[in-house]
Scaffold this active site. Structure first.
Site, short mmCIF file in Angstrom:
data_model
loop_
_atom_site.label_atom_id
_atom_site.label_comp_id
_atom_site.label_asym_id
_atom_site.label_seq_id
_atom_site.Cartn_x
_atom_site.Cartn_y
_atom_site.Cartn_z
CG ASP A 36 -35.47 -16.17 15.73
OD1 ASP A 36 -35.12 -16.95 14.38
OD2 ASP A 36 -34.92 -15.69 16.51
CE LYS A 58 -39.42 -19.63 16.52
NZ LYS A 58 -40.37 -20.54 17.02
CG MET A 171 -43.80 -12.60 23.74
SD MET A 171 -42.71 -14.10 23.75
CE MET A 171 -41.85 -14.10 25.18
#
Length: 253
Positions: A36, A58, A171
């Site tokens: 990733d 990603k 996030m």
């Protein structure tokens, strides 16, 4: 004879030295590695030199492959090459979708295994001397995703805001205003907050404030994703350590 196999491997939070010995051994045995965007490129030095390396992106704004394509790629390469390693940032079982990829591989006939990684939710605060629990300050902690699969703020943030626990949000930068409002609603305007961007790397940036001031600090310091939000009295520990070190330095002089 080829034995199709998937091993999900946690790459850790960013500092290449924080990968485990077992993870390094697994990379050295791989026939294919899918990695990733948040994986430290230095870790690829540990991959079997004969293995195929596939970058699958990603991260926010970087989707080289959609999740369904990654799942299919794992199965296809497993059946054609053998041992596929899926190298993912942090710990793949903490908001890393590692469980989904493992289930898909198992359903399609691959052997599956997991090598845990050090989660950024633990390591990033620790690198800035912020403990998630501390006697007298916090008896527990929440680790919550800031953005659900429906792109909304998790309902758990509102529940966490009512508790006395340390709250770690991954996030969540795009939902910072909503997060602040939830904690203000609970009367926690002065609760300490830390936001750490690119934690444990050479690009690391940090902002320290309170629920009421953190948005201004984020703007001043130009903080953005990838970042971790920590809310709780434990954030004070960082400054306490700095003060103790300064006092010791002054006394030694």
């Amino acid at each position: 004879m080829i034995t199709p196999k998937l091993t999900i491997v946690g790459a850790g939070p960013g500092d290449a030295d924080l990968i485990t010995i077992k993870a390094i051994k697994t990379l050295n045995e791989a026939n294919v590695v899918l990695y990733d965007a948040l994986v430290n490129p230095d870790l690829l030095d540990h991959v079997n030199p004969n293995a195929e390396l596939i970058f699958v992106g990603k991260r926010r704004g970087c989707y080289r492959y959609q999740q369904e394509q990654i799942n299919e790629l794992i199965v296809a390469r497993g059946k054609s090459h053998g041992h596929v390693v899926r190298l993912k940032g942090g710990d793949p079982f903490v908001f890393g979708r590692g469980a989904e990829e493992m289930e898909y591989a198992a359903e399609n006939g691959l052997q599956v295994a997991m090598v845990p990684g050090i989660s950024s939710s633990l390591a990033v605060p620790a690198y800035q001397n912020i403990p998630l629990t501390k006697r007298g300050s916090s008896e527990s902690f929440w680790v919550i995703t800031g953005t659900t699969k429906h792109h909304k703020l998790s309902d758990d943030v509102a529940l966490a805001a009512k508790s006395s626990a340390t709250v770690v949000i991954l996030m969540g930068m795009g939902k910072l205003s909503q997060i602040v409002q939830l904690f203000q609603t609970e009367g926690k305007n002065e609760l300490p907050v830390a936001i750490i961007q690119d934690g444990t790397t050479t690009r690391e940036k940090i902002g320290i404030g309170t629920v009421d001031t953190i948005e201004v600090i984020v703007e001043e310091k130009q903080l953005s994703n990838p970042a971790i939000i920590i809310l709780g009295d434990v954030v004070k520990h960082r400054n306490k350590i700095l003060e103790i070190q300064q006092e010791v330095l002054v006394k030694s002089e």
